[in-house]
Each structure stands twice: as structure tokens, then as C-alpha cells.
Scaffold this active site. Structure first.
Site, PDB file in Angstrom:
ATOM      1  N   ASP A  52     -58.437   2.658 -40.855  1.00 18.81           N
ATOM      2  CA  ASP A  52     -59.435   3.172 -39.916  1.00 18.81           C
ATOM      3  C   ASP A  52     -58.879   3.321 -38.505  1.00 18.81           C
ATOM      4  OD1 ASP A  52     -61.143   3.128 -42.064  1.00 18.81           O
ATOM      5  OD2 ASP A  52     -62.793   2.200 -40.962  1.00 18.81           O
ATOM      6  N   ASN A  94     -62.143   7.791 -44.324  1.00 17.55           N
ATOM      7  CA  ASN A  94     -63.483   7.280 -44.632  1.00 17.55           C
ATOM      8  C   ASN A  94     -63.945   6.342 -43.530  1.00 17.55           C
ATOM      9  OD1 ASN A  94     -65.826   7.028 -46.101  1.00 17.55           O
ATOM     10  ND2 ASN A  94     -65.000   5.587 -47.591  1.00 17.55           N
ATOM     11  N   ASP A 333     -72.863  -6.169 -42.962  1.00 20.92           N
ATOM     12  CA  ASP A 333     -71.599  -6.113 -43.695  1.00 20.92           C
ATOM     13  C   ASP A 333     -71.248  -7.465 -44.309  1.00 20.92           C
ATOM     14  OD1 ASP A 333     -71.226  -3.439 -43.233  1.00 20.92           O
ATOM     15  OD2 ASP A 333     -69.916  -3.713 -41.510  1.00 20.92           O
ATOM     16  N   GLU A 361     -69.332   2.871 -47.349  1.00 20.84           N
ATOM     17  CA  GLU A 361     -68.214   3.484 -48.058  1.00 20.84           C
ATOM     18  C   GLU A 361     -68.581   3.846 -49.497  1.00 20.84           C
ATOM     19  OE1 GLU A 361     -66.224   1.325 -44.661  1.00 20.84           O
ATOM     20  OE2 GLU A 361     -68.082   1.267 -45.797  1.00 20.84           O
ATOM     21  N   HIS A 405     -63.242  -1.373 -49.289  1.00 20.34           N
ATOM     22  CA  HIS A 405     -62.506  -2.594 -48.957  1.00 20.34           C
ATOM     23  C   HIS A 405     -63.336  -3.854 -49.139  1.00 20.34           C
ATOM     24  CE1 HIS A 405     -64.173  -2.531 -44.611  1.00 20.34           C
ATOM     25  NE2 HIS A 405     -64.752  -1.553 -45.276  1.00 20.34           N
ATOM     26  N   ARG A 406     -64.611  -3.800 -48.777  1.00 18.54           N
ATOM     27  CA  ARG A 406     -65.434  -5.013 -48.855  1.00 18.54           C
ATOM     28  C   ARG A 406     -65.753  -5.393 -50.304  1.00 18.54           C
ATOM     29  NH1 ARG A 406     -65.657  -6.351 -43.908  1.00 18.54           N
ATOM     30  NH2 ARG A 406     -66.050  -4.858 -42.234  1.00 18.54           N
TER      31      ARG A 406
END
Length: 670
Positions: A52, A94, A333, A361, A405-406
Site C-alpha cells: 500500500d 488494492n 479492522d 479488500e 492480508h487480514r
């Protein structure tokens, strides 16, 4: 970072140790944009290095900002609110923290100074809504066109020099879809407030509906103040940017550690820090990030937490964890981590007010429900909630990460349950935490026999080293070239002046060696020594010390120590018979002496070394005979080894064969 299709995590048991967090993504990209828009230069310390931030940096470079590395810091020289580049096409991956604020800032600049900019991203970015932000900017008179589906990127932003924006009336924006829309306006509209000397007036932003993710707006306001913009706030519904606002560099900015990333390690401590704590450096109770309040939720579930200004210490407290019901609007998040912690709780955990998960995402509510069910949890999902009941029986599972990613980082915590977990597309963590899995494995512990091992044994010049190192790279496993260890011990003893007859002295050296394999390269105390190991004096000494019992015992312990998560591929002559007799897969190479001699001959010729292929073959046959008949660890396949004749195979074909055998022994299914 792992560049592999999947990563298998063995069953993990405990965790302890210290981790320093990477910089906050939210702060990093806001600071980069503010520094890029400001007058003067800003030295940014502790910037996150991730997908990012890289796309934001490339965008700023394309727009004419100065960017220079100064040691570990990045110096950003801003454009002072004046476009020097009036046309550009920007690819933003993204990264919502790049797409939304850049779209707003460039729309305002193009509308007042002239220009044309196109913003695009990956396919998923083109599915993430931006219509509410575009509607707000169009109220001002910005010329924005959708290049695909209405309401979604990609976008074209255009305008004419000396254009005017309609800032007399409040700009209205929805607050119940994403706080990034409000953040984008707050970052962009100071550029239209008259700070450049043009006629200006206060600019008012009014929020329709309940503003979600308020802590992220707090971050924005805090950073705006550091760059000279003091926004007046009336609750969470009305924000006023003063006339004449102008971005000025503060000179230097230090980026906090990422509080969202801290959640994985807070959870790790709550789940597995049994004997010693997990220490998290880089964020604490002085943080400006709202996600640091994840700690409150972890404490409610039973974690034992101590916080300082820039540090969090976590131990397991209540066990099993306590089930909770929580409105997660303040930690959207980080709340994803709670969904995984819920599987270790004493009842159902319900997380509410998380509708924003669906426009991230991936659709994180749907994705989390699917993947938690794979490991055995019972999950109920709704438009803005998820409820998780712990598994009655944990199941091995291959976790799909949806290029999110999370998802990868959260679900890695499912490995503390007694069964292995496979993370598909693990490199997606590069969006915010490229070294996440390396960090996890430094903290996590498991039973020695739970770490999977593949052994590749075979005679001299059979290609076992190349096969094993390539296989290890394909799996993200550690690699052990056992044949090099006697030479390493010989080299270390030469460096230290230890006699080649001093078995105890050399053994003591071996116990302290710091070795690292990087494919076929070997590093000793941080220095690559691959070429030095081929020296004649090193080879001669290695042959002598190999007969010393103390040395053999020390090297056995050293080889065994390479067995650590996530797994090991070891090559040698006795890996499957002596060192790792319990290896999950044992392969023995059976290439003929003729084939091996031809390979060695071609290798020597390519290096400009003359050789005779018949002599090479005779030498290899003689060595095979010696190795098969030696008293200690003779060369022979383990009883349960799979024989692989790689005489007619390329390296890729051999790797594919072994990976196929390995997949048959994994518990994850097709």
C-alpha cells in the site's frame, strides 16, 4: 516475505518473546500524502514498507514530489499545493488508503489548476465503492467520470486552469459506508480554502448518517494538525476547515507501530503466552490509533495485559477465553481478530456494527464465516454482525485468504489448536506486514516432533542439494545442507586457531555457530562462506574432524536444531536414517553413476575447469562404495523412503514429483 502458493503451519502450542511492529498503514499513507501536498520537505521515520505504501510513493513520484531515502527514513519534498504534473495515470493496487484520498486531492487540484488524471487498481479495487465520495466532490463542481461501473473505480478526474469550486454551501457525505470518504475530503479540501492566495472561505463538511470508524477520522484530524490545519469539529456531524488553510511541513514525522497489526500479537498472547509474556513494541496507551482499544476487548475476553506509552505486554489470563458481545464500530479492522479468538472462548461471541467489513479488500463477514467453519466453528452472519461458536472438534483446513492480508494474519492464529492449518496465498500479508509469518514463527513454539520434515538423501553428485533447496523455497520451509556442516566446522576452527585434533574445542565452537542457509548459499556469522567452504585446506580438515566423536555429536545437535516452524527440508546421506528418522517424507535419489558423472563434468566445464568424464565416474563409484560400507551412518535408503531416479528429470520435474508425494501426506484434501 514468503512468495509461495501456500504455507503450512504445524500445530503451535505456546508463544513468548518480543516483536517490534511495522509502521501503521493508516498513518503512513496519510503522512505520505500530506507531506506530498505540503510546502517544504518532511523526513518520515518508521514508515511502513508494504504494497500500500509503495503504490502511494509511486503515485507521489508521478505527481512530481521529491522522494529521497536518508538512511532508514524517507524525505518527501512536497508540491506546496501547486500541480507541477497535470496529466498522469496512477495504478493504486488494492490500497483504499491511497485511492480515496488521492482521488479527492487530485479532483480538487484538477478542478482549480487544470489537468487530467486516471486512477485505477486491481479487480477488487474496482469492486470497492467510491460513489459517495464522488457525489460529494461533484457537489463542489469537480469533473469526475467513471471509466467502468458507476460508483466504483477506475476514475478520470479533469478540470481547467483557474477553475472555481462551489464551497459556499456545506459539502455533504455519507458516513455509514466508509470513514475513508470523510478522511479523503478532510485531506483534500484545505487545497481549496484559499491558502494559495486565492479568495477563500471556511469550508464545511457535513456527515449524513452515523459516522463509522470514528477513530480513523481522529487519526486524520491529528495528522492534519501536525501539518498546520486545525479542523473545527462539531460532534461527528460537522467539520469546518478554516479559510486560508495551508499545508506546511512539520519537518519530521515518526510513524507509530500499526495498532491493527498489534491485535494479532495481543491475541497471540491471550491464547498462548503461558510461561512468559508476548511483548509488543511500537504502540501503547499513547497511540493516536483507535485500534489500540482492541486491548480492551482482549481484556474482556480474559487476556492479562499491561500497557505503557509505546509497549504492550500480554499473557494468557482466563482460559478458555470468555465469550463476549461487542459493538465493534470503534475497532472495525482489529475486530476481525476477535472472531478468531472467539474459537478459543467458552461460548458464542457476537460482534456487531461491522457492516464496513463487507466493502473492504473482500467481503470480510462472508469470508470469515466460510473460513471459520472450515476449522470447525459454528458461524452465523448478518448484514452487520457475525456470531462465532467454538469448534466441538477442530479440523485441519486450507484457509483461503481472498487476497486479503487480514484474513491471512487472523486465521494463522487458528494453528494453536492441535491440528495444522494451511494458509493459501500467504504473500498477501505484504499489503501491511510483509514479515508477518517470520515474526509469528519467532514467537511461536511447538513440540519438536510436530514440525514437518522432508529428507532428501542420496549419493554424491545426485542433485540432492539443488532439489532440497528448491523444494524448501517452494514450501517456505527452512533448508539444511548437512554436507556443508563439517566444512563449516572446519572453517570455523581454522579461523579460531583450534587444532584439528581438539574434538571438545571444535564441539564448543559448533555449539555457538550462527548459520543461515539462503538457497544454496550459506552464511556464517552473517558472512557468506559458500566459496570458502570449497578451499582445499577446509576440505582436508573437514575429513579429519569428521572422525572425532565430539564433533559428530555436536553436529548432530546442530542439525536437529534446524527443525523449527514452519518446517524443514534436509539433504544429506543419513538425514532419513539417523538425523530425522521420524521425517514425514523421506526421499532417496538413485541417479546412476554415469548420469552423475556427466552432470559433474558439465558443471566443471561451465566453470572453465577441465575434467575427464571416465575419471569422474570411477571416482563417484569408489566414493559410493566407501559410503555404503562405512561403519557410521552408511549410505542407504531408509526403509520407508521413496526412491526417486532423477537421471532423466529436470530439477522442476523432480520438485513436482516430491511435492506430489508431499501433498498426498498432508491432511488438507484437494
Amino acid at each position: 516475505m514468503f512468495a509461495i502458493p501456500f504455507l503450512d503451519l504445524p500445530p503451535l502450542t505456546k508463544a513468548s518473546g518480543q516483536i517490534r511492529l511495522p509502521g501503521s498503514k493508516s498513518i503512513s499513507n496519510r503522512v505520505l500524502l500530506l507531506a506530498g501536498l505540503a510546502e517544504g520537505s518532511t523526513l518520515v521515520h518508521d514508515l511502513l514498507d508494504s504494497d500500500d505504501t509503495r503504490v502511494m510513493i509511486e503515485a507521489l513520484r508521478s505527481l512530481g514530489c521529491g522522494l529521497a531515502q536518508e538512511g532508514a527514513a524517507l524525505r518527501v519534498t512536497g508540491i506546496g499545493g501547486r500541480l507541477s504534473v497535470h496529466q498522469a495515470s496512477l495504478f493504486l493496487g488494492n490500497a483504499g488508503t491511497a485511492m480515496r484520498p488521492l482521488a479527492a486531492a487530485l479532483a480538487v487540484l484538477a478542478a482549480t489548476q487544470g489537468g487530467q488524471f486516471e486512477l485505477s487498481g486491481v479487480a477488487r479495487m474496482h469492486e470497492r465503492p467510491i460513489g459517495d465520495l464522488v457525489d460529494a466532490l461533484r457537489q463542489l463542481g469537480c469533473d469526475i467520470q467513471y471509466l467502468g461501473n458507476d460508483g466504483y473505480p477506475p476514475l478520470r478526474l479533469a478540470g481547467q486552469p483557474q477553475g472555481q469550486l462551489a464551497t459556499g454551501a456545506p459539502v455533504r457525505v455519507r458516513g455509514d459506508v466508509s470513514s475513508q470518504f470523510l478522511t479523503a475530503l478532510l485531506l483534500a479540501l484545505p487545497l481549496a480554502s484559499g491558502g494559495d492566495g486565492s479568495p477563500g472561505a471556511d469550508i464545511v463538511i457535513e456527515v449524513d448518517g452515523e459516522l463509522i470508524s470514528k477513530p480513523y477520522v481522529e487519526i486524520t484530524l491529528n495528522l492534519l494538525a501536525r501539518f498546520g490545519i486545525t479542523v473545527q469539529r462539531d460532534g461527528w456531524q460537522r467539520f469546518t476547515i478554516p479559510a486560508g488553510s495551508r499545508y506546511r511541513s512539520p519537518g519530521a514525522v515518526h510513524v507509530e507501530g500499526d495498532a491493527s497489526s498489534a491485535s494479532y500479537f495481543v491475541a497471540l498472547g491471550a491464547i498462548a503466552a503461558v510461561d512468559a509474556p508476548v511483548l509488543i513494541e511500537g504502540v501503547g496507551n499513547a497511540s493516536i490509533q483507535g485500534d489500540v482499544r482492541f486491548v480492551e476487548a482482549a481484556v474482556a475476553m480474559g487476556a492479562d495485559v499491561r500497557m505503557e506509552a509505546n509497549r504492550i505486554e500480554v499473557r494468557r489470563g482466563a482460559w478458555p477465553l470468555r465469550a463476549i458481545t461487542l459493538d465493534c464500530n470503534h475497532i472495525p479492522d482489529a475486530a476481525m481478530t476477535l472472531a478468531v479468538m472467539a474459537m478459543y472462548a467458552d461460548g458464542p461471541t457476537r460482534l456487531t456494527n461491522i457492516a464496513s467489513w463487507r466493502v473492504k479488500e473482500t467481503d470480510r463477514i462472508a469470508a470469515m464465516a466460510i473460513e471459520l467453519r472450515k476449522v470447525g466453528a459454528q458461524v452465523e452472519e448478518g448484514a452487520d454482525f457475525i456470531e462465532v461458536r467454538p469448534p466441538a472438534v477442530w479440523q485441519p483446513a486450507a484457509i483461503h485468504t481472498y487476497d486479503d492480508h487480514r484474513m491471512a494474519m487472523c486465521l494463522s492464529l487458528a494453528a494453536f489448536n492441535g491440528v495444522p492449518v494451511r494458509i493459501l496465498d500467504p504473500q498477501c500479508v505484504g499489503k501491511t506486514f510483509p514479515d508477518y509469518f517470520e515474526a509469528l514463527f519467532k514467537l511461536a513454539h511447538t513440540h519438536h516432533d510436530q514440525v514437518p520434515v522432508i529428507t532428501i538423501d542420496g549419493p554424491t553428485a545426485s542433485g540432492k542439494g539443488t532439489l532440497a533447496s528448491t523444494l524448501a523455497a517452494s514450501l517456505g520451509y527452512h533448508f539444511l545442507d548437512s554436507g556443508s556442516l563439517y566444512r563449516v566446522a572446519a572453517l570455523a576452527s581454522l579461523r579460531q586457531g583450534v587444532a584439528d585434533s581438539d574434538g571438545p574445542g571444535i564441539a564448543a565452537l559448533i555449539a555457538k555457530l550462527k548459520l543461515r542457509f539462503d538457497g544454496p548459499r550459506l552464511y556464517l556469522e552473517g558472512d557468506e562462506v559458500s566459496d570458502q567452504l570449497r578451499r582445499e585446506d577446509v576440505g582436508s580438515r573437514a575429513s579429519k574432524i569428521s572422525a572425532l566423536g565430539d564433533v559428530r555429536a555436536a553436529l548432530y545437535a546442530l542439525q536437529v536444531s534446524f527443525r523449527r516452524p514452519p518446517g524443514l527440508v534436509a539433504d544429506g546421506r543419513d538425514m532419513g536414517t539417523v538425523i530425522f528418522p521420524d521425517a514425514a517424507l523421506k526421499v532417496f535419489l538413485t541417479a546412476s553413476p554415469a548420469t552423475r558423472a556427466e552432470r559433474r563434468h558439465n558443471q566443471l566445464i561451465s566453470k572453465g575447469i577441465s575434467s575427464n568424464i571416465d575419471d569422474l565416474r570411477a571416482d563417484l563409484e569408489a566414493r559410493d562404495a566407501r559410503d555404503r560400507t562405512r561403519a557410521i551412518a552408511p549410505l542407504q535408503p531408509a526403509e520407508d523412503a521413496l526412491l526417486l531416479d532423477n537421471s532423466a528429470q529436470t530439477v522442476d520435474e523432480s520438485v513436482a514429483q516430491v511435492l506430489g508425494w508431499w501433498e498426498e501426506r498432508r491432511p488438507f484434501g484437494a
